[in-house]
Design an enzyme around this catalytic site. Structure first.
Site, PDB file in Angstrom:
ATOM      1  CB  THR A 140      -0.994  -0.048   1.187  1.00 52.76           C
ATOM      2  OG1 THR A 140      -1.930   1.017   1.050  1.00 52.76           O
ATOM      3  CG2 THR A 140      -0.287   0.033   2.530  1.00 52.76           C
ATOM      4  CE  LYS A 173      -1.639   0.665  -3.544  1.00 51.36           C
ATOM      5  NZ  LYS A 173      -3.029   0.965  -3.937  1.00 51.36           N
ATOM      6  CG  ASN A 180      -4.993  16.735 -11.973  1.00 56.37           C
ATOM      7  OD1 ASN A 180      -5.315  16.110 -10.962  1.00 56.37           O
ATOM      8  ND2 ASN A 180      -3.807  17.311 -12.106  1.00 56.37           N
ATOM      9  CD  GLU A 183       1.404  18.634 -20.023  1.00 58.15           C
ATOM     10  OE1 GLU A 183       1.839  17.534 -20.410  1.00 58.15           O
ATOM     11  OE2 GLU A 183       0.794  19.426 -20.768  1.00 58.15           O
TER      12      GLU A 183
END
Length: 265
Positions: free
Chosen positions: A62, A66, A149, A153
């Site tokens: 976790t 990762k 987002n 970019e």
């Protein structure tokens, strides 16, 4: 024969994985121990090596490791490669194998609530969590998948890997969606991404990849206040754990009663 598993991360004390896997073990009559390992930023790779040298059978990974687990593996599944991150490790023929079960865990949990085919889906955030779920969502054949987002970019970087998606900044969101998935880390710090009113006006189903066992996450509370049905990612946690359990033990556990048990804590 007793089988040995663990989850590694930092922080790790809060992890529900040992509880979940012990319930899977009772259900399937497999003898196992499942531990928590506090990850060491400097010695992480050595910790992985030591675990398997000491006869570990499988390891969950976790935050924040990762990507490092992915890079460490010699053999990766397709979904792991597309996610660019690994949450499930095991040894086979003396080689470290890696998979990513987050995406399939999300899809299985979402299937409890809605059909994804021909739906308009919005993902908030363009980091590692978003990358890990795009491929399985595309496999479900949505009508449209948009990644939004704060900085456009970063979303465009994902679009270069997955040309089928569309991208937008948060401010550009004006249309309605059937499903909104929060893949940002905002809920982890009790913050909310405030969305344009039009986005919530059609009452989309809202899903937070983060979870809080004791109360609603900030995103779930915010969208419910806007009149939407919303759930957190506890179901995804259970489903991704079930997939990892299946990879290691070749037995698929049942998840519904375990999820109900965790919700009732």
């Amino acid at each position: 024969m007793l089988r040995r598993f663990a989850v590694i991360g930092n922080p790790i004390a809060h992890s529900l994985s040992p509880v979940i896997h012990q319930m899977f073990a009772q259900q399937t009559q497999i003898e196992l121990i499942y531990e928590k390992i506090l990850g060491d930023d400097v010695k992480f790779e050595q910790q992985i090596s030591d675990f398997f040298i000491q006869y570990g059978n499988g390891l969950n990974v976790t935050l924040p490791y990762k990507k490092r687990a992915y890079e460490l593996a010699k053999i990766r599944t397709q979904r792991c490669t597309l996610a660019g991150a690994a949450n499930t490790l095991w040894m086979e023929e003396n080689q470290l194998h890696a998979d990513n079960t987050d995406g399939v865990g999300l899809i299985r949990d979402l299937s409890r609530f809605l059909e994804l085919k021909d739906k308009k889906i919005l993902i908030l955030g363009a980091g590692g969590a978003a990358r890990g779920i795009i491929f399985p969502l595309l496999e479900a054949k949505p009508l449209q998948l948009i990644v939004a987002n704060r900085t456009l970019e970063k979303a465009k970087e994902l679009q270069r890997q997955f040309p089928q998606i569309n991208v937008a900044s948060f401010a550009e969101l004006t249309e309605f969606f059937d499903l909104i998935i929060n893949a940002t880390s905002a809920s982890l710090s009790d913050q909310v991404i405030v969305l344009p009113e039009e986005v919530l006006s059609h009452k989309p189903f809202c899903y937070d990849l983060a979870y809080n066992q004791k109360t609603s996450t900030a995103f779930v509370q915010y969208t419910r206040n806007g009149g939407c049905e919303a759930v957190d990612g506890l179901g995804m946690l259970v489903e991704q754990a079930a997939e990892a359990f299946f990879i290691w033990n070749k037995v698929m556990p049942s998840t519904q009663k375990i999820l109900e048990h965790l919700r009732s804590f």
